[in-house]
Design a protein around this motif. Sequence first.
Motif, PDB file in Angstrom:
ATOM      1  N   ARG A  75       0.832  -1.232   0.000  1.00  0.00           N
ATOM      2  CA  ARG A  75       0.000   0.000   0.000  1.00  0.00           C
ATOM      3  C   ARG A  75       0.848   1.256   0.000  1.00  0.00           C
ATOM      4  O   ARG A  75       0.469   2.269  -0.561  1.00  0.00           O
ATOM      5  CB  ARG A  75      -0.910   0.000   1.223  1.00  0.00           C
ATOM      6  N   SER A  76       2.019   1.179   0.644  1.00  0.00           N
ATOM      7  CA  SER A  76       2.884   2.360   0.696  1.00  0.00           C
ATOM      8  C   SER A  76       3.667   2.546  -0.595  1.00  0.00           C
ATOM      9  O   SER A  76       4.365   3.542  -0.764  1.00  0.00           O
ATOM     10  CB  SER A  76       3.877   2.228   1.863  1.00  0.00           C
ATOM     11  N   GLY A  77       3.581   1.567  -1.488  1.00  0.00           N
ATOM     12  CA  GLY A  77       4.324   1.657  -2.755  1.00  0.00           C
ATOM     13  C   GLY A  77       5.773   1.215  -2.631  1.00  0.00           C
ATOM     14  O   GLY A  77       6.534   1.292  -3.594  1.00  0.00           O
ATOM     15  N   LYS A  78       6.162   0.707  -1.443  1.00  0.00           N
ATOM     16  CA  LYS A  78       7.556   0.265  -1.285  1.00  0.00           C
ATOM     17  C   LYS A  78       7.774  -1.123  -1.891  1.00  0.00           C
ATOM     18  O   LYS A  78       8.902  -1.559  -2.067  1.00  0.00           O
ATOM     19  CB  LYS A  78       7.938   0.260   0.195  1.00  0.00           C
ATOM     20  N   ALA A  79       6.688  -1.835  -2.154  1.00  0.00           N
ATOM     21  CA  ALA A  79       6.753  -3.121  -2.863  1.00  0.00           C
ATOM     22  C   ALA A  79       5.597  -3.155  -3.850  1.00  0.00           C
ATOM     23  O   ALA A  79       4.495  -2.709  -3.528  1.00  0.00           O
ATOM     24  CB  ALA A  79       6.644  -4.279  -1.884  1.00  0.00           C
ATOM     25  N   LEU A  80       5.865  -3.678  -5.040  1.00  0.00           N
ATOM     26  CA  LEU A  80       4.778  -3.753  -6.028  1.00  0.00           C
ATOM     27  C   LEU A  80       3.944  -5.012  -5.820  1.00  0.00           C
ATOM     28  O   LEU A  80       2.743  -5.010  -6.063  1.00  0.00           O
ATOM     29  CB  LEU A  80       5.357  -3.721  -7.442  1.00  0.00           C
ATOM     30  N   TYR A  81       4.617  -6.106  -5.433  1.00  0.00           N
ATOM     31  CA  TYR A  81       3.922  -7.381  -5.201  1.00  0.00           C
ATOM     32  C   TYR A  81       4.404  -7.962  -3.875  1.00  0.00           C
ATOM     33  O   TYR A  81       5.517  -7.686  -3.434  1.00  0.00           O
ATOM     34  CB  TYR A  81       4.236  -8.405  -6.295  1.00  0.00           C
ATOM     35  N   ALA A  82       3.553  -8.806  -3.282  1.00  0.00           N
ATOM     36  CA  ALA A  82       3.914  -9.497  -2.043  1.00  0.00           C
ATOM     37  C   ALA A  82       4.102 -10.975  -2.323  1.00  0.00           C
ATOM     38  O   ALA A  82       3.409 -11.557  -3.173  1.00  0.00           O
ATOM     39  CB  ALA A  82       2.811  -9.308  -1.002  1.00  0.00           C
ATOM     40  N   GLY A  83       5.043 -11.592  -1.606  1.00  0.00           N
ATOM     41  CA  GLY A  83       5.285 -13.021  -1.780  1.00  0.00           C
ATOM     42  C   GLY A  83       5.577 -13.702  -0.464  1.00  0.00           C
ATOM     43  O   GLY A  83       5.836 -13.049   0.554  1.00  0.00           O
ATOM     44  N   ILE A  84       5.523 -15.042  -0.488  1.00  0.00           N
ATOM     45  CA  ILE A  84       5.910 -15.847   0.667  1.00  0.00           C
ATOM     46  C   ILE A  84       6.896 -16.899   0.184  1.00  0.00           C
ATOM     47  O   ILE A  84       6.879 -17.289  -0.981  1.00  0.00           O
ATOM     48  CB  ILE A  84       4.697 -16.505   1.368  1.00  0.00           C
ATOM     49  N   SER A  85       7.749 -17.333   1.106  1.00  0.00           N
ATOM     50  CA  SER A  85       8.786 -18.292   0.734  1.00  0.00           C
ATOM     51  C   SER A  85       8.807 -19.434   1.737  1.00  0.00           C
ATOM     52  O   SER A  85       8.739 -19.192   2.958  1.00  0.00           O
ATOM     53  CB  SER A  85      10.145 -17.591   0.712  1.00  0.00           C
ATOM     54  N   SER A  86       8.913 -20.648   1.214  1.00  0.00           N
ATOM     55  CA  SER A  86       9.055 -21.862   2.038  1.00  0.00           C
ATOM     56  C   SER A  86       7.870 -22.095   2.968  1.00  0.00           C
ATOM     57  O   SER A  86       7.999 -22.839   3.944  1.00  0.00           O
ATOM     58  CB  SER A  86      10.367 -21.848   2.843  1.00  0.00           C
ATOM     59  N   TYR A  87       6.723 -21.481   2.733  1.00  0.00           N
ATOM     60  CA  TYR A  87       5.514 -21.841   3.481  1.00  0.00           C
ATOM     61  C   TYR A  87       5.003 -23.170   2.893  1.00  0.00           C
ATOM     62  O   TYR A  87       4.906 -23.315   1.680  1.00  0.00           O
ATOM     63  CB  TYR A  87       4.419 -20.786   3.304  1.00  0.00           C
ATOM     64  N   SER A  88       4.644 -24.107   3.772  1.00  0.00           N
ATOM     65  CA  SER A  88       4.126 -25.398   3.320  1.00  0.00           C
ATOM     66  C   SER A  88       2.809 -25.213   2.575  1.00  0.00           C
ATOM     67  O   SER A  88       2.201 -24.130   2.610  1.00  0.00           O
ATOM     68  CB  SER A  88       3.873 -26.296   4.533  1.00  0.00           C
TER      69      SER A  88
END
Length: 334
Positions: free
Chosen positions: A144-157
């Motif tokens: 929302r702040s524009g500091k990231a364009l997309y969100a991701g997760i890593s190594s979540y089962s």
Amino acid sequence: MDLPHRRSGGLSLPVVSLGLWQNFGSATPFADQRRLVLHAVDRGVVHLDLANNYGPPPFAAESSVGRLLATDLRRDELVITTKAGYRAWPGPYGEHGSRKYVLASLDESLRRLGTDRVDVFYSHRFDPHTPLEETLGALQSAVRSGKALYAGISSYSADRTVAALEVAQSIGLSLAVHQPAYSMLNRWVERPGADGRSLLDVASAAGMAVVAFSPLGQGVLTTRYLRGIPADSRVARGGPLRPEWLTGEVLDHVRALDAIAGAGGRTLPQLALAWVLRDPRVTSVLVGARTTDQLDDNLACTMGPPLEDDELAAIEPHAVDAGINLWGSRSSDL
Ligand SMILES: NC(=O)c1ccc[n+]([C@@H]2O[C@H](COP(=O)([O-])OP(=O)(O)OC[C@H]3O[C@@H](n4cnc5c(N)ncnc54)[C@H](OP(=O)(O)O)[C@@H]3O)[C@@H](O)[C@H]2O)c1
């Protein structure tokens, strides 16, 4: 070079991406780092994967990319990703998934990179001590702040990804990318979770890009370890590839896979990468090449014909979980 891309939503990624986990720290002269990154970008590898703790030591890889962005690289021609989750600095606020750590880490990453946004910001690992609402809420603030364009997760089962997708939906966050380990010697993403679906099933049903890391098993799926431990190898450097994983059984599988690769006119790394990419649910393989020669070898995986059914059948008995999943025990039980 026109490296093929795969698309997930609006995000288009080259099928081979470069990770800066191990070879972009104090042990590698900046000139060598610069040569490798510029060569990669020149060859179409426009997705550079970072995390706050990459180098080693932590922060070094982001600082290097920041220097290159200031001098050599054009920010908007690249997809630059970073993560927070593992230990980056001492004390209770330097790791895991709290809002305090995740958002402070992103601000620090942006400062090192000298850019006002990353393209993907990941929760690097599931944190059993922080509610998912808080960790994902921090990702949402980043977007929302524009500091990231997309969100991701890593190594979540698979199960934790199902839970994360539910929470994300409830707070209006889109989880665009999953980054799991996946290779011929580490097939955990194919195993069914509690609802019978694998992580690959869950991610693809949700429209998430899948960026597969350590597709060469940190270098095991090459011929490097077939005649001992080379002095310049990750194992010899005391890196996160443990010598006890190089068992006779693992090396016998690697030898067999190398023979299959040779019979098909490929190198073993090319076979290993083509094998991960055989599944259209995988968007990109994230290689950690240390030299331009290694990267060029890897990129040639896109040039051969698709793997034939008889090759896949020959590979199957040797593409076995080999206990080389560093993230299984450290990443909150995948
Ligand atoms: N999300 C996470 O938790 C997580 C965890 C780990 C990694 N990652 C990401 O995934 C990226 C890749 O991981 P990785 O470095 O383990 O990947 P990898 O590509 O499986 O292994 C890289 C190592 O393999 C060897 N290698 C690569 N290409 C070769 C070739 N053509 N011939 C011979 N040897 C070759 C090199 O070893 P030597 O150095 O011994 O020559 C290199 O350092 C990381 O940089 C990072 O971006 C993410």
